[in-house]
Design a protein around this motif. Structure first.
Motif, short mmCIF file in Angstrom:
data_model
loop_
_atom_site.label_atom_id
_atom_site.label_comp_id
_atom_site.label_asym_id
_atom_site.label_seq_id
_atom_site.Cartn_x
_atom_site.Cartn_y
_atom_site.Cartn_z
N ASP A 124 0.84 -1.20 0.00
CA ASP A 124 0.00 0.00 0.00
C ASP A 124 0.88 1.25 0.00
O ASP A 124 0.56 2.25 -0.65
N PRO A 152 -7.33 -8.78 -2.73
CA PRO A 152 -8.54 -8.04 -3.15
C PRO A 152 -8.50 -6.57 -2.71
O PRO A 152 -8.89 -5.68 -3.47
N THR A 153 -8.02 -6.31 -1.49
CA THR A 153 -7.94 -4.94 -0.98
C THR A 153 -6.99 -4.10 -1.82
O THR A 153 -7.29 -2.94 -2.15
N ARG A 155 -6.01 -4.67 -4.94
CA ARG A 155 -6.58 -4.46 -6.29
C ARG A 155 -7.53 -3.26 -6.27
O ARG A 155 -7.53 -2.43 -7.19
N ALA A 156 -8.34 -3.19 -5.23
CA ALA A 156 -9.28 -2.07 -5.10
C ALA A 156 -8.53 -0.74 -4.93
O ALA A 156 -8.92 0.29 -5.48
N GLN A 157 -7.44 -0.75 -4.16
CA GLN A 157 -6.64 0.46 -3.97
C GLN A 157 -6.04 0.94 -5.29
O GLN A 157 -6.01 2.13 -5.58
N GLU A 159 -7.26 0.52 -8.29
CA GLU A 159 -8.34 1.14 -9.07
C GLU A 159 -8.65 2.54 -8.54
O GLU A 159 -8.81 3.49 -9.30
N GLN A 160 -8.72 2.65 -7.22
CA GLN A 160 -9.06 3.92 -6.59
C GLN A 160 -8.01 4.98 -6.87
O GLN A 160 -8.33 6.16 -7.08
N ALA A 164 -4.42 1.45 -12.46
CA ALA A 164 -4.69 0.14 -13.05
C ALA A 164 -3.86 -0.12 -14.31
O ALA A 164 -3.51 -1.27 -14.59
#
Length: 203
Positions: A124, A152-153, A155-157, A159-160, A164
């Protein structure tokens, strides 16, 4: 006969084996990294470490500490330096460059991370560090090799943060393929919050 256990608390079965060996008066050694210093532990766990871990460490014929951090940890448990034999992780020097099978597009600057996808590894933080580099280095890419509970967390970060197109999750590679994968990249990054010994450095 000497038994070698991988740490005192690494696995309940190792702990049970050490207790049985200590009670039987059998010779054993402990091969271990240092525990993560920033991990919050309850008062009960701290008391258990002192009351339970110290006697087991003291009865060991030898300690094989991985890094000076582990030496310091076992010294705090009362083990004499004379009973410690510094050790490490090693890997054979196979002719892996002849079997790479990996490449990257021309002009791309590739940064690679290889390891567990867990909080301790600091991915992160790495993603946040990439943000100010986007404009200056449009050809910079990050490849993530590995798997773990935070996938999963993270991957979401990605995108946010709008990264990507810059970050690729490549999944797990077998240990014998890791050095060849690293050899293709321009830079290896190890953003760990804590590592007893980063095996990827050997690789």
């Amino acid at each position: 006969r000497v038994h070698i256990a991988n740490g005192i608390w690494a696995d309940p079965s190792f702990t049970a084996a050490l207790v049985a060996l200590a009670l039987a008066g059998t010779s054993y050694a402990i091969y271990s990294e240092a525990p993560e210093p920033y991990l919050r532990r309850s008062v009960a766990k701290k008391a258990l470490r002192v009351g339970f871990g110290q006697p087991l460490a003291a009865k060991a014929k030898a300690i094989l500490p991985i890094s000076h951090l582990a030496e310091d940890f076992y010294a705090q448990l009362g083990v004499s330096r004379q009973a410690m034999y510094p050790f490490g992780y090693f890997r054979s020097e196979a002719r892996w460059l002849e079997r790479t099978g990996y490449s990257k597009p021309p002009g791309v600057i590739e940064v690679v991370f290889a390891g567990q996808i867990v909080h301790r590894k600091g991915l992160d933080l790495l993603f946040e560090a990439l943000l100010p580099l986007r404009a200056e280095y449009p050809n910079l890419r990050l490849s993530i090799v590995g798997d773990g509970e935070l996938l999963p967390t993270l991957r979401a970060q990605v995108e946010q943060l709008g990264l990507a197109e810059r970050i690729t999750f490549q999944g797990v590679l077998s240990p014998d393929r890791i050095p060849a994968r690293l050899a293709v990249a321009d830079l290896l990054v190890l953003p760990s919050r804590w590592d007893g010994w980063g095996v990827v450095v050997n690789e």
